[in-house]
Design an enzyme around this catalytic site. Structure first.
Site, PDB file in Angstrom:
ATOM      1  N   SER A 126       2.153  -7.915  13.647  1.00  0.00           N
ATOM      2  CA  SER A 126       1.218  -7.179  12.797  1.00  0.00           C
ATOM      3  C   SER A 126       0.766  -7.947  11.570  1.00  0.00           C
ATOM      4  O   SER A 126      -0.327  -7.718  11.051  1.00  0.00           O
ATOM      5  CB  SER A 126       1.853  -5.855  12.358  1.00  0.00           C
ATOM      6  OG  SER A 126       3.090  -6.078  11.692  1.00  0.00           O
ATOM      7  N   HIS A 134       2.323  -3.608   4.727  1.00  0.00           N
ATOM      8  CA  HIS A 134       1.608  -4.712   5.353  1.00  0.00           C
ATOM      9  C   HIS A 134       0.546  -5.232   4.386  1.00  0.00           C
ATOM     10  O   HIS A 134       0.023  -4.477   3.563  1.00  0.00           O
ATOM     11  CB  HIS A 134       0.918  -4.267   6.646  1.00  0.00           C
ATOM     12  CG  HIS A 134       1.843  -4.113   7.805  1.00  0.00           C
ATOM     13  ND1 HIS A 134       2.560  -2.957   8.023  1.00  0.00           N
ATOM     14  CD2 HIS A 134       2.185  -4.965   8.808  1.00  0.00           C
ATOM     15  CE1 HIS A 134       3.294  -3.111   9.113  1.00  0.00           C
ATOM     16  NE2 HIS A 134       3.092  -4.318   9.603  1.00  0.00           N
TER      17      HIS A 134
END
Length: 346
Positions: free
Chosen positions: A43, A250
């Site tokens: 990711s 993230h």
């Protein structure tokens, strides 16, 4: 005069042939048919956290705002964007490296965090101290990183080199997520928890770097670049607890454009590129083309599921309080005097 006339006649002939469809100039794709670039990994490579993803029929959460897409757009590379949210080393081996060939010129790769269970570690450490074994969970992850991850990486990197013998391979590490504070109301990361988590990032980067160097790959460490831009810093390049939850912890668009892009592109291509408006527009224009390319891998990619952080909830904390003999009502009364109560009951 004669040569000039011949040039004019040749130009007219070419124009006429093109008009009747005998000579055609194929439209260039959004990413010019330049040198081959394959982006592999998890990711942190796919662009999870940027909130906009290509429609490729998977849960890989690939974004045109990811550093791989921006690099390809800036340099005119032909990108095969295989990185996928949730990928572990085995997924890269089984579903991604088939995109590599002897003609591949550039490769970027980030993987290992999901193998070490970082989403589960964050989930545990986000609990209040009485409910959490953050130290134990981090210690277990570090033990895995030391004992098991190197072998997995060594095998993967050998396969990458075999399949792409002529490629420049850049292995990308992870940034520290925290810088000593937790401003998200639904989580309970203590300064000690954050230090332990950051030290685990330093540890995994060192292991990844050693494995990459042993194979002759170049390692890029983003820790320094992201310093001052962690969760709860004045300008975040990494999302804190977010809605939807898949965005949590993230790098966001700034993290890819200002954090990863200059670092990775500089090492990969020899000159850093910037996320100018032209580059962003070119990357966005390639979304449909990239989605079409990735759809041919969709069956395999659908087997990979994002590894999601799970925030604390009141119901979960009540359950843990019973298990641990904690007076939940008294603790909850204290929480209700803060804004956390609203977030925990969502």
């Amino acid at each position: 005069m004669k040569h000039r006339l011949l040039r004019v006649l040749a130009a007219l002939a070419a124009t006429s042939l093109a008009t009747f469809g005998l000579v055609t100039t194929p439209a260039l794709p959004s990413y010019a048919a330049g040198e081959s670039y394959v982006a592999l990994g998890d990711s942190y490579s796919s662009g999870t956290g940027t909130r906009t993803y290509i429609n490729d029929g998977t849960e890989c959460l690939r974004s045109t705002y990811a550093y791989a897409s921006l690099t390809a757009a800036a340099k005119g590379y032909s990108l095969n964007f295989r990185a996928c949210s949730g990928a572990v080393v085995a997924d890269v081996t089984s579903t991604q490296i088939s995109a590599l060939t002897s003609g591949t010129r550039y490769v970027t790769l980030s993987v290992g965090g999901n193998d070490a269970g970082f989403a589960d570690v964050l989930t545990e450490c986000a609990l209040p101290a009485w409910a959490s074994d953050c130290a134990g969970t981090v210690a277990a992850a570090r033990a895995f990183i030391s004992s098991t991850l190197p072998g997995r990486l060594n095998t993967l990197y050998a396969s990458v080199r075999t399949r792409a013998p002529n490629a420049k391979v850049v292995v990308v590490g992870y940034p520290k997520i925290f810088m000593g504070e937790d401003c998200n109301l639904a989580t309970f990361f203590s300064p000690e928890d954050e230090t332990a988590l950051n030290n685990a990032v330093v540890h995994i980067n060192s292991v990844i770097s050693a494995a990459a160097s042993a194979r002759g790959f170049t390692f890029v460490n983003p820790v320094s670049r992201f310093t001052g831009h962690a969760v709860c810093d004045s300008t975040e390049w990494i999302n804190g607890f977010s809605n939807p939850v898949q965005e949590s912890y993230h790098p966001n668009r700034l993290g890819h454009a200002n954090g990863y892009l200059p670092l990775v592109s500089g090492v990969l291509t020899g000159a850093s590129v910037a996320a100018t408006s032209t580059v962003l527009a070119e990357a966005e224009a390639g979304a449909a083309e990239q989605a079409k390319l990735q759809q041919k891998y969709a069956t395999a990619d659908r087997k990979i599921k994002p590894k999601l952080f799970q925030p604390p909830t009141k119901a979960r904390l009540e359950e843990l309080a019973k298990e641990r003999g904690v007076d939940f009502d008294t603790w909850w009364a204290g929480v209700q005097r803060s804004e956390r109560a609203t977030d925990l009951t969502q």
